[in-house]
Scaffold this motif. Structure first.
Motif, mmCIF file in Angstrom:
data_model
loop_
_atom_site.group_PDB
_atom_site.id
_atom_site.type_symbol
_atom_site.label_atom_id
_atom_site.label_comp_id
_atom_site.label_asym_id
_atom_site.label_seq_id
_atom_site.Cartn_x
_atom_site.Cartn_y
_atom_site.Cartn_z
ATOM 1 N N SER A 2 34.835 29.900 14.559
ATOM 2 C CA SER A 2 33.745 29.576 13.644
ATOM 3 C C SER A 2 32.482 29.277 14.433
ATOM 4 N N ASP A 3 31.360 29.536 13.806
ATOM 5 C CA ASP A 3 30.103 29.195 14.459
ATOM 6 C C ASP A 3 29.571 27.903 13.863
ATOM 7 N N ALA A 4 28.426 27.447 14.361
ATOM 8 C CA ALA A 4 27.873 26.169 13.912
ATOM 9 C C ALA A 4 27.553 26.171 12.424
ATOM 10 N N ALA A 5 27.226 27.326 11.866
ATOM 11 C CA ALA A 5 26.867 27.391 10.446
ATOM 12 C C ALA A 5 28.069 27.246 9.532
ATOM 13 N N THR A 6 29.255 27.627 10.008
ATOM 14 C CA THR A 6 30.441 27.574 9.152
ATOM 15 C C THR A 6 31.413 26.474 9.549
ATOM 16 N N ALA A 7 31.165 25.823 10.675
ATOM 17 C CA ALA A 7 32.067 24.761 11.136
ATOM 18 C C ALA A 7 31.952 23.556 10.202
ATOM 19 N N PRO A 8 33.069 22.872 9.946
ATOM 20 C CA PRO A 8 32.995 21.677 9.099
ATOM 21 C C PRO A 8 32.198 20.590 9.808
ATOM 22 N N PRO A 9 31.545 19.730 9.035
ATOM 23 C CA PRO A 9 30.769 18.665 9.665
ATOM 24 C C PRO A 9 31.687 17.681 10.375
ATOM 25 N N PRO A 10 31.233 17.123 11.498
ATOM 26 C CA PRO A 10 32.051 16.128 12.188
ATOM 27 C C PRO A 10 32.068 14.824 11.400
ATOM 28 N N ARG A 11 33.097 14.019 11.624
ATOM 29 C CA ARG A 11 33.129 12.701 10.999
ATOM 30 C C ARG A 11 31.970 11.874 11.526
ATOM 31 N N LEU A 12 31.362 11.122 10.641
ATOM 32 C CA LEU A 12 30.218 10.304 11.022
ATOM 33 C C LEU A 12 30.671 9.016 11.697
ATOM 34 N N SER A 13 29.926 8.612 12.719
ATOM 35 C CA SER A 13 30.170 7.304 13.321
ATOM 36 C C SER A 13 29.782 6.249 12.287
ATOM 37 N N ARG A 14 30.204 5.025 12.508
ATOM 38 C CA ARG A 14 29.867 3.940 11.573
ATOM 39 C C ARG A 14 28.350 3.793 11.440
ATOM 40 N N LYS A 15 27.651 3.907 12.551
ATOM 41 C CA LYS A 15 26.188 3.764 12.541
ATOM 42 C C LYS A 15 25.539 4.885 11.719
ATOM 43 N N ARG A 16 25.985 6.116 11.928
ATOM 44 C CA ARG A 16 25.407 7.244 11.177
ATOM 45 C C ARG A 16 25.808 7.205 9.705
ATOM 46 N N ARG A 17 27.021 6.743 9.429
ATOM 47 C CA ARG A 17 27.434 6.630 8.019
ATOM 48 C C ARG A 17 26.579 5.589 7.308
ATOM 49 N N THR A 18 26.334 4.458 7.946
ATOM 50 C CA THR A 18 25.478 3.419 7.357
ATOM 51 C C THR A 18 24.081 3.973 7.104
ATOM 52 N N ALA A 19 23.554 4.739 8.064
ATOM 53 C CA ALA A 19 22.227 5.348 7.892
ATOM 54 C C ALA A 19 22.240 6.354 6.746
#
Length: 142
Positions: A2-19
């Motif tokens: 898969s390329d970057a356009a079709t790859a699933p999003p990575p899990r968010l860190s706690r800091k990024r999830r809060t943001a």
């Protein structure tokens, strides 16, 4: 592969999830308007026209199996029968229905550490669900 356009999003860190959650709350009015513009365009439920969508309550955030963060908002949808749609005589067709509106987060690229990403919606609604039961459904990958 898969390329970057079709790859699933990575899990968010706690800091990024809060943001991301903070961002959702700040753009919620725009997201609600976008949802209203898109909801009901698919013709479901059959024979009914979407008249009004009322949002209520706080969002429930849930991580889907592919790592995507979703926000679920309780809504009440008011319909009116479409002439010739076959449900004009059904009294229940005019009753407000509780449901859950679905919103998706798209994280910022790894190099954009200053960004919380962006939120969007396809106007998808889950009827006959509460935010809790919809969260279970999303978390299970349905």
């Amino acid at each position: 592969m898969s390329d970057a356009a079709t790859a699933p999003p990575p899990r968010l860190s706690r800091k990024r999830r809060t943001a991301a959650e903070r961002l959702f709350r700040s753009v919620r009015p725009e997201l609600e308007e976008r949802f209203r513009a898109l909801a009901g365009r698919d013709g479901k439920p059959a024979g009914l026209r979407w008249v009004e969508v009322q949002f209520s309550g706080e969002p429930t955030f849930v991580t889907a199996p592919d790592g995507r963060l979703d926000a679920l908002l309780p809504v009440v949808v008011q319909f009116e029968p479409i002439p010739g749609g076959g449900v004009e005589e059904v009294n229940a067709a005019r009753l407000p229905r509780s449901a859950v509106a679905l919103f998706h987060h798209r994280p910022a690229p790894w190099w954009a550490s200053w960004s919380a990403g962006m939120w969007g919606t396809g106007g998808r609604v889950l009827f006959n669900h509460t935010p809790e039961t919809a969260a279970e459904r999303v978390a299970a990958g349905h």
